[in-house]
Design an enzyme around this catalytic site. Sequence first.
Site, PDB file in Angstrom:
ATOM      1  N   CYS A   1       0.805  -1.213   0.000  1.00 54.62           N
ATOM      2  CA  CYS A   1       0.000   0.000   0.000  1.00 54.62           C
ATOM      3  C   CYS A   1       0.839   1.263   0.000  1.00 54.62           C
ATOM      4  O   CYS A   1       1.965   1.266   0.471  1.00 54.62           O
ATOM      5  CB  CYS A   1      -0.851   0.046   1.250  1.00 54.62           C
ATOM      6  SG  CYS A   1      -2.049  -1.243   1.305  1.00 54.62           S
TER       7      CYS A   1
ATOM      8  N   ARG B   1       5.875  -0.207  -5.905  1.00 60.56           N
ATOM      9  CA  ARG B   1       5.728  -1.093  -4.750  1.00 60.56           C
ATOM     10  C   ARG B   1       4.731  -2.224  -4.993  1.00 60.56           C
ATOM     11  O   ARG B   1       4.696  -3.182  -4.236  1.00 60.56           O
ATOM     12  CB  ARG B   1       5.282  -0.297  -3.519  1.00 60.56           C
ATOM     13  CG  ARG B   1       6.280   0.766  -3.096  1.00 60.56           C
ATOM     14  CD  ARG B   1       5.723   1.613  -1.994  1.00 60.56           C
ATOM     15  NE  ARG B   1       5.571   0.857  -0.762  1.00 60.56           N
ATOM     16  CZ  ARG B   1       6.520   0.727   0.155  1.00 60.56           C
ATOM     17  NH1 ARG B   1       7.665   1.313  -0.021  1.00 60.56           N
ATOM     18  NH2 ARG B   1       6.306   0.035   1.243  1.00 60.56           N
TER      19      ARG B   1
ATOM     20  N   TRP C   1      -2.832  -2.833  -1.505  1.00 58.78           N
ATOM     21  CA  TRP C   1      -2.445  -4.225  -1.744  1.00 58.78           C
ATOM     22  C   TRP C   1      -3.192  -5.025  -0.685  1.00 58.78           C
ATOM     23  O   TRP C   1      -2.880  -4.949   0.502  1.00 58.78           O
ATOM     24  CB  TRP C   1      -0.930  -4.393  -1.619  1.00 58.78           C
ATOM     25  CG  TRP C   1      -0.464  -5.780  -1.932  1.00 58.78           C
ATOM     26  CD1 TRP C   1      -0.226  -6.310  -3.158  1.00 58.78           C
ATOM     27  CD2 TRP C   1      -0.183  -6.824  -0.989  1.00 58.78           C
ATOM     28  NE1 TRP C   1       0.185  -7.624  -3.033  1.00 58.78           N
ATOM     29  CE2 TRP C   1       0.215  -7.968  -1.726  1.00 58.78           C
ATOM     30  CE3 TRP C   1      -0.240  -6.915   0.404  1.00 58.78           C
ATOM     31  CZ2 TRP C   1       0.565  -9.177  -1.125  1.00 58.78           C
ATOM     32  CZ3 TRP C   1       0.112  -8.122   1.007  1.00 58.78           C
ATOM     33  CH2 TRP C   1       0.503  -9.234   0.240  1.00 58.78           C
TER      34      TRP C   1
ATOM     35  N   ASN D   1      -2.472   2.003   5.727  1.00 59.78           N
ATOM     36  CA  ASN D   1      -1.529   0.936   5.404  1.00 59.78           C
ATOM     37  C   ASN D   1      -1.346   0.092   6.654  1.00 59.78           C
ATOM     38  O   ASN D   1      -1.174   0.643   7.733  1.00 59.78           O
ATOM     39  CB  ASN D   1      -0.154   1.501   5.046  1.00 59.78           C
ATOM     40  CG  ASN D   1      -0.132   2.171   3.701  1.00 59.78           C
ATOM     41  OD1 ASN D   1      -1.131   2.154   2.995  1.00 59.78           O
ATOM     42  ND2 ASN D   1       0.995   2.762   3.359  1.00 59.78           N
ATOM     43  N   GLY D   2      -1.352  -1.222   6.491  1.00 62.13           N
ATOM     44  CA  GLY D   2      -1.097  -2.093   7.633  1.00 62.13           C
ATOM     45  C   GLY D   2      -2.243  -3.059   7.879  1.00 62.13           C
ATOM     46  O   GLY D   2      -3.091  -3.280   7.001  1.00 62.13           O
TER      47      GLY D   2
ATOM     48  N   GLU E   1      26.850 -19.680   1.430  1.00 59.34           N
ATOM     49  CA  GLU E   1      26.651 -18.375   0.797  1.00 59.34           C
ATOM     50  C   GLU E   1      27.964 -17.584   0.795  1.00 59.34           C
ATOM     51  O   GLU E   1      28.291 -16.914  -0.189  1.00 59.34           O
ATOM     52  CB  GLU E   1      25.526 -17.613   1.528  1.00 59.34           C
ATOM     53  CG  GLU E   1      25.267 -16.200   1.076  1.00 59.34           C
ATOM     54  CD  GLU E   1      24.926 -16.046  -0.408  1.00 59.34           C
ATOM     55  OE1 GLU E   1      24.664 -17.039  -1.097  1.00 59.34           O
ATOM     56  OE2 GLU E   1      24.964 -14.890  -0.878  1.00 59.34           O
TER      57      GLU E   1
ATOM     58  N   LYS F   1      29.801 -16.237  -2.581  1.00 57.63           N
ATOM     59  CA  LYS F   1      30.186 -14.830  -2.817  1.00 57.63           C
ATOM     60  C   LYS F   1      31.644 -14.753  -3.249  1.00 57.63           C
ATOM     61  O   LYS F   1      31.987 -14.033  -4.177  1.00 57.63           O
ATOM     62  CB  LYS F   1      30.007 -13.971  -1.552  1.00 57.63           C
ATOM     63  CG  LYS F   1      28.615 -13.585  -1.149  1.00 57.63           C
ATOM     64  CD  LYS F   1      27.910 -12.648  -2.079  1.00 57.63           C
ATOM     65  CE  LYS F   1      27.202 -13.397  -3.142  1.00 57.63           C
ATOM     66  NZ  LYS F   1      25.843 -13.661  -3.113  1.00 57.63           N
TER      67      LYS F   1
ATOM     68  N   GLU G   1      32.015 -16.042  -6.820  1.00 58.81           N
ATOM     69  CA  GLU G   1      31.387 -15.182  -7.832  1.00 58.81           C
ATOM     70  C   GLU G   1      32.234 -13.974  -8.188  1.00 58.81           C
ATOM     71  O   GLU G   1      32.358 -13.623  -9.353  1.00 58.81           O
ATOM     72  CB  GLU G   1      30.034 -14.649  -7.308  1.00 58.81           C
ATOM     73  CG  GLU G   1      28.899 -15.635  -7.372  1.00 58.81           C
ATOM     74  CD  GLU G   1      27.606 -15.044  -6.814  1.00 58.81           C
ATOM     75  OE1 GLU G   1      26.573 -15.157  -7.480  1.00 58.81           O
ATOM     76  OE2 GLU G   1      27.623 -14.462  -5.700  1.00 58.81           O
TER      77      GLU G   1
ATOM     78  N   HIS H   1      35.419 -36.315   7.227  1.00 60.03           N
ATOM     79  CA  HIS H   1      34.979 -37.353   6.286  1.00 60.03           C
ATOM     80  C   HIS H   1      35.500 -37.095   4.878  1.00 60.03           C
ATOM     81  O   HIS H   1      34.963 -37.630   3.917  1.00 60.03           O
ATOM     82  CB  HIS H   1      33.448 -37.446   6.281  1.00 60.03           C
ATOM     83  CG  HIS H   1      32.902 -37.865   7.613  1.00 60.03           C
ATOM     84  ND1 HIS H   1      33.019 -39.132   8.112  1.00 60.03           N
ATOM     85  CD2 HIS H   1      32.265 -37.141   8.573  1.00 60.03           C
ATOM     86  CE1 HIS H   1      32.474 -39.194   9.314  1.00 60.03           C
ATOM     87  NE2 HIS H   1      32.001 -37.991   9.617  1.00 60.03           N
TER      88      HIS H   1
ATOM     89  N   LYS I   1      22.624 -10.817 -13.871  1.00 56.18           N
ATOM     90  CA  LYS I   1      21.868 -10.487 -12.668  1.00 56.18           C
ATOM     91  C   LYS I   1      20.586 -11.308 -12.547  1.00 56.18           C
ATOM     92  O   LYS I   1      20.324 -11.934 -11.544  1.00 56.18           O
ATOM     93  CB  LYS I   1      21.540  -8.996 -12.657  1.00 56.18           C
ATOM     94  CG  LYS I   1      20.788  -8.536 -11.423  1.00 56.18           C
ATOM     95  CD  LYS I   1      21.653  -8.606 -10.185  1.00 56.18           C
ATOM     96  CE  LYS I   1      20.882  -8.461  -8.895  1.00 56.18           C
ATOM     97  NZ  LYS I   1      21.639  -8.994  -7.760  1.00 56.18           N
TER      98      LYS I   1
END
Length: 610
Positions: free
Chosen positions: A2, A27, A75, A100-101, A483, A487, A490, A506, A605
């Site tokens: 919203c 949004r 929304w 909103n909310g 992750e 990074k 990449e 192991h 991207k």
Amino acid sequence: MCGIVGAVAERHVQEILLEGLRRLEYRGYDSAGMAVLSDDARLNRQRAVGKVAALENKLADAALKGTLGIAHTRWATHGRPSEQNAHPHQSGDSLAVVHNGIIENHETLKGELEAQGYVFTSETDTEVIAHLLSREFTLAQDLLQAVQRSVALLEGAYALAVVHRADPDAIIGARKGSPLVVGVGIGEAFLASDPLALLQVTDRFIYMMEGDVVRLSQGGSIELFDAGGERVERPTHIFEHGDGVTSKGGYRHFMLKEIHEQSQVIAATLEGRLGDHQVLVNSFGTDAEQLFRGVRQVHIIACGTSYHAGMVARYWIEKLAGVPTQVEVASEYRYREVVVPEGTLFVTLSQSGETADTLAALRFAKQRDYRGSLAICNVPGSSLVRESDLTLMTQAGPEIGVASTKAFTTQLVALMLLALALGRVRGANGEHAPIVQGLRELPGVINQVLALDGEVERLSMAFAEKHHALFLGRGAHFPIAQEGALKLKEISYIHAEAYPAGELKHGPLALVDSEMPVIAVAPNDELLEKLKSNLQEVRARGGELFVFADESIRMETSAHLHVLRVPAVSDALAPIVYTIPLQLLAYHVAVLKGTDVDQPRNLAKSVTVE
Ligand code: HGA
């Protein structure tokens, strides 16, 4: 999501309000509306389902004339997208409100108000605010007081803007849990849920604090009151136009800028989604509560960095909601025979919402017997969002660096909200209040971690000449180690692998020597002692260890052991916090190596091909 715009001006406000709504379109929303007080103090309203352009068409036929008004993009969280449910909502023909909310106690309030004779015409939670305001206005005969008395009765999250025929010079605004800013004009005053909506008319803003109520009136007068009703002054900030979302804003690379934006975008992702002690379940959409109630299993499907976020979520959902969870990369999932147990929720994660494999997986899943689908995504209106039953938008803003950073941590925040919401509908409640509080404090903790940038930069020098690196973590920090490795791969092109620390002996231990730096993520959780033993295994083989450790752990930097102290954080939220130094490490190593940090070779991207 919203959007709110309000204006008290010397000129007609329709165009200002419309332009404000257009600027909030990014949004995502399902309907739009506007109410304007005419010079003879009549309240006129227009609403339309769909785009702001649909509202604009209606206004072209019947303009709303007047110098004071409010507008909204909705929304839906309570009641389907329809003209009837679009804001502004009215109580009779004298008062209009945009919101909103989510109002959590709307059913109780509705019962009370109906018993007092108020007639409801929409399915929204917002309409209770309109009637409550009307009732309180009748008692107080003062709009500011009516708002203050009404908001005291609301549970949940709100940003509001209210107009009343009997106070034709004023707009009252109020906020708690959802953002609202005052735009300072010359002889005019404005209100919006996002300053971007008002940059057309001003660059001076007052950011309202939790519980604040504001009265804007003709002549540009702005009176602010805190949650206790005391008159307060808040500073006026100049909005920096130059620092747009698509500029580096003084940083050397977009990636570094985006790493540093994380506390702000995490705060934005939480806005409007937390009640006092619990998550607001309908943040996931109108049907979320009913759909979540029947969930017995979760399948999470994603690619790349998003897949790691899903892996963390598995630990969270099983622990906090007790719901069995599977996580799989989309390119594997879509080509196998999948068994779908009854009551399985299908969750996709994608920054762009256009990731080809993830989208194909959603379409594949729709042919199967899932209970429903949820997309966690950063781009409103993307294919994934359009085609899923429920959505939760992350508020990371545009991410330009190819290596995802802020999109990942906001996904983690969204997934924590999902774990809490599934837990809540399954009866858990009070016990998760400390996590909700931790989420509120998270942006502050992230800022403390970002202050470690210089220290991480110094550590990075040890990596520039290396060809391999090993990342270790346990529990929910194993995917964080993955992750971290991703990074580094990449953007610095150093081969990096991640292992659950217990797996070291192991196999991968055979690789450890002085040429293989080993990075370990060591929060102070129940697995710490086990992790410490794994680290001894590395030291005994002459490995060079880099430990990102909770500041309370007794571990000192010594020969072949480098310790980076990370601020203490609750177990549940530690994976989000420990991501940051790993991002910074990859960044600084890449800078030392002179690679193209924002556009690493061979990568794109938004991966819109299979
Ligand atoms: N609960 C209100 C407003 C929804 C909202 O803020 N969405 O972001 C409604 O459903 O109309």
